[in-house]
Enzyme design. Structure first.
Site, PDB file in Angstrom:
ATOM      1  N   THR A  23      -6.737  -4.309  -5.188  1.00  0.00           N
ATOM      2  CA  THR A  23      -6.110  -5.842  -5.495  1.00  0.00           C
ATOM      3  C   THR A  23      -4.776  -5.968  -4.841  1.00  0.00           C
ATOM      4  O   THR A  23      -4.586  -4.861  -4.028  1.00  0.00           O
ATOM      5  CB  THR A  23      -5.734  -5.588  -7.100  1.00  0.00           C
ATOM      6  N   THR A  79      -7.441 -10.467  -6.683  1.00  0.00           N
ATOM      7  CA  THR A  79      -8.258  -9.290  -6.654  1.00  0.00           C
ATOM      8  C   THR A  79      -9.658  -9.468  -6.481  1.00  0.00           C
ATOM      9  O   THR A  79     -10.199 -10.502  -6.900  1.00  0.00           O
ATOM     10  CB  THR A  79      -8.153  -8.325  -7.712  1.00  0.00           C
ATOM     11  N   ASN A 126     -11.408  -6.835  -7.058  1.00  0.00           N
ATOM     12  CA  ASN A 126     -11.542  -5.589  -7.959  1.00  0.00           C
ATOM     13  C   ASN A 126     -11.520  -4.268  -7.197  1.00  0.00           C
ATOM     14  O   ASN A 126     -10.707  -3.826  -6.704  1.00  0.00           O
ATOM     15  CB  ASN A 126     -12.879  -5.500  -8.964  1.00  0.00           C
ATOM     16  N   ASP A 151     -15.246  -4.687 -14.518  1.00  0.00           N
ATOM     17  CA  ASP A 151     -14.100  -4.698 -15.331  1.00  0.00           C
ATOM     18  C   ASP A 151     -14.397  -5.024 -16.815  1.00  0.00           C
ATOM     19  O   ASP A 151     -13.405  -4.800 -18.036  1.00  0.00           O
ATOM     20  CB  ASP A 151     -12.772  -5.732 -14.940  1.00  0.00           C
ATOM     21  N   SER A 187      -8.491  -7.336 -17.844  1.00  0.00           N
ATOM     22  CA  SER A 187      -7.570  -6.938 -16.502  1.00  0.00           C
ATOM     23  C   SER A 187      -6.508  -6.222 -16.622  1.00  0.00           C
ATOM     24  O   SER A 187      -6.025  -5.814 -17.972  1.00  0.00           O
ATOM     25  CB  SER A 187      -7.165  -8.274 -15.634  1.00  0.00           C
ATOM     26  N   GLY A 222      -3.988  -1.747  -8.346  1.00  0.00           N
ATOM     27  CA  GLY A 222      -3.954  -0.398  -8.767  1.00  0.00           C
ATOM     28  C   GLY A 222      -4.932  -0.308  -9.924  1.00  0.00           C
ATOM     29  O   GLY A 222      -4.747   0.818 -10.800  1.00  0.00           O
ATOM     30  N   GLY A 223      -5.688  -1.320 -10.406  1.00  0.00           N
ATOM     31  CA  GLY A 223      -6.534  -0.972 -11.617  1.00  0.00           C
ATOM     32  C   GLY A 223      -5.593  -0.724 -12.823  1.00  0.00           C
ATOM     33  O   GLY A 223      -4.482  -1.274 -12.983  1.00  0.00           O
TER      34      GLY A 223
HETATM   35  N1  GLY Z   1      -9.697  -5.478 -11.294  1.00  0.00           N
HETATM   36  C1  GLY Z   1      -8.531  -4.826 -11.520  1.00  0.00           C
HETATM   37  C2  GLY Z   1      -7.869  -5.466 -12.778  1.00  0.00           C
HETATM   38  O1  GLY Z   1      -8.160  -6.755 -12.756  1.00  0.00           O
HETATM   39  O2  GLY Z   1      -7.283  -4.954 -13.427  1.00  0.00           O
END
Ligand code: GLY
Length: 582
Positions: A378, A396, A398, A420, A449, A470-471
């Site tokens: 992201t 992002t 993703n 997600d 998210s 960093g998810g």
């Molecule tokens: N795709 C990562 C987030 O939105 O958390």
């Protein structure tokens, strides 16, 4: 554009004077007097994930654009120079402060109208490997262009076309490819070989060489000429729909025309005398950050004397993170579809109760329940303009390079944001986090998210803008970076460079730490003695970008050395007022 007026300069001077001092934040909180400072009018800053995009922001601000103008130009530039996450085909969130007011823009992707709850499961109800990650069917309806357009409609002071111009130039004339980008492209090309059209677009990209993207330049020109219609209607939309047909994707012309970015009330809470303004649902980030910072305060006695990243410190953070992830999995989803108990989850009394569970723990081996009764990519950038306006923007695709599908003829990648969603209750996503019914797939719904673009204000002035990719490690990283500055006196650069840890409840008692920089051997030994499995992360998490006001009232930046980011502080015109320019 506005000229630099004496009145504006005075206002800015007052703004910076009031916004004095950030480091260490906790020193302010316990009553240490702020250092006196000479505010400097017209100073602006950017922390962005690569040099071209940082320079685009700088140029917009130097010419008198405000933080939102600079953010729009930067986001489009990143769509050219940072294809692993900068995007036209993805979505994101923007937290802003302009003219003394804060706002939050949600331009998260949505599930296509034809999406169904079980679309990534086989006949036996099992998740089909990679179905929500690779290929056209993994894409949600993109939100980025609609979001940038909506931000400009409300706050822009520089003509839209002028904000697209740097990105068009970078795409048409090319830019010199950084070694990190070339390596990421090489890895992704191998990963996607024979599965998508990735190699056809990215095949010739090499470090140190100029890379031109004429198809992307034409797409950007259509957006420059037609606004968001240049993406959601006409030629670009036709090309997206054609790509969907070729790859069995679900995004339709009607989905594109119907996409709407949403202005939402930002999540706000107070932390050590500062107002934290951050992402509400459909991000889990703001709630998680409120819980983490709140638990940290409630556990202040337990933290006393603990060194940075010592075993005791990491243990406490991990136990707090467990509780956050338990709540995230159970309660959080798109607030337009499910009732998210934000108030309850951020209630100080609830947070104190969760913190008390941490305190009571005899060891780490405890089952945590919800409490109310890679190289994933992201990207984030932070901007503060010469008038004190500020933006924190995270957006992002993703996974790195999204779903790996380049829209043929349009030159940009699509997202794999559908991953997600909770594709099946208990099914871990790309980041290993699980979800339940609140985050199941439904047509038009936004997937949960973790993005946490965050501003901290003191006395109404922005003193920190930060965020990271960093998810699921996003909000734990933002949390640790704030503590690094506040509790350990680190300047922004040291704060973003420090090793970070992460724990997300599952797998049980597994702590990971930054790839770049290990935790100390005694920390590892101490955590292992407590029963944790401690591992170097399989992917590098975070590319934290911070701007903060130091104790002398000066802007400082932190650009994460994990990436190729750049922080710039420079003189700029204190613009920031709407001129009505289009
Ligand atoms: N795709 C990562 C987030 O939105 O958390």
């Amino acid at each position: 554009m506005k000229a630099f007026t004496r009145r504006a300069a005075l206002a800015l001077g007052a703004a910076l004077a009031i916004g004095l001092g950030l480091f260490p934040v906790d020193a302010r909180a316990v009553g240490t007097p702020a250092a006196s400072a000479t505010p400097r009018a017209g100073i602006a800053a950017v922390a962005a994930p690569d040099r071209p995009s940082a320079e685009v922001a700088r140029d917009v601000l130097r010419r008198g654009g405000n933080a939102v103008d600079a953010a729009i130009a930067t986001a489009f530039a990143l769509a050219v120079t940072y294809p692993e996450a900068g995007n036209l085909g993805g979505g994101g969130f923007l937290t802003l402060h302009i003219d003394g007011k804060q706002a939050f823009l949600d331009f998260r992707e949505t599930a296509p109208a034809a999406a169904t709850r079980d679309m990534y499961l086989d006949a036996a109800g099992k998740a089909v490997p990679d179905a929500s990650l690779v290929g056209a069917r993994a894409a949600g309806v993109p939100g980025t262009v609609a979001g940038l357009w909506a931000a400009h409609q409300r706050y822009g002071t520089v003509p839209w076309k002028a904000l697209l111009a740097p990105a068009i130039r970078l795409a048409r004339e090319g830019f010199v490819v950084d070694a990190q980008l070339a390596e990421r492209i090489r890895e992704q090309t191998a990963e996607l070989a024979g599965r998508t059209n990735f190699a056809a677009h990215f095949g010739g990209v090499a470090a140190g060489q100029r890379w031109r993207q004429p198809e992307l330049a034409r797409t950007l020109e259509r957006i420059a000429a037609q606004g968001s219609d240049g993406f959601y209607r006409g030629r670009t939309a036709d090309l997206i729909v054609a790509e969907m047909r070729r790859g069995g994707g679900l995004v339709s012309a009607a989905d594109l025309v119907g996409y709407q970015a949403a202005w939402r009330e930002p999540l706000r809470f107070t932390w050590r005398g500062q107002e934290v303004v951050t992402a509400p649902p459909p991000s889990s980030g703001g709630i998680a950050l409120a819980q983490l910072l709140g638990m940290r305060e409630a556990l202040a006695p337990a933290f006393t004397g603990l060194a940075h990243n010592s075993a005791g410190y990491v243990h406490l953070l991990a136990e707090m993170m467990k509780r956050v992830f338990a709540d995230r999995a159970e309660y959080l989803g798109d607030p337009d579809f499910v009732s998210v108990p934000t108030t309850k989850l951020t209630d100080p009394a609830y947070i104190a109760r969760r913190a008390a569970e941490v305190r009571a723990l005899p060891s780490t081996l405890t089952t945590v329940r919800p409490g109310l009764e890679d190289s994933p990519q992201t990207t984030h950038f932070s901007i503060i303009d010469g008038a004190g306006g500020a933006v924190a923007l995270t957006y992002t695709l993703n996974g790195g390079f999204g779903n790996g599908v380049v829209v043929t003829g349009a030159g940009f990648l699509l997202n794999n944001e559908m991953d997600d969603f909770s594709t099946r209750p208990g099914q871990p996503n790309l980041y290993g986090v699980v979800g339940g019914r609140a985050n199941e797939i439904a047509p038009g719904k936004r997937m949960l998210s973790s993005m946490t673009p965050t501003l901290l204000l003191r006395d109404g002035r922005v003193v920190v803008s930060l965020g990271t990719p960093g998810g699921s490690t996003i909000f734990t990283g933002v949390f640790q970076t704030l503590l690094n500055m506040a509790d350990f006196g680190m300047d922004p650069q040291a704060a973003v460079a420090a090793s970070r840890m992460h724990h997300q409840l599952l797998p049980p008692d597994r702590i990971v730490y930054s790839q770049c920089c290990a935790l100390a051997p005694e920390t590892l030994a101490g955590l292992q003695a407590l029963g944790y499995k401690v591992e170097r992360s399989g992917w590098e998490f975070g590319d934290m970008m911070v701007i903060a006001v130091d104790a002398a009232g000066r802007l400082q930046t932190g650009a994460d050395p994990r990436g190729r980011g750049v922080g710039l502080v420079f003189e700029a015109m204190p613009s920031g007022r709407r001129s009505g320019a289009r």
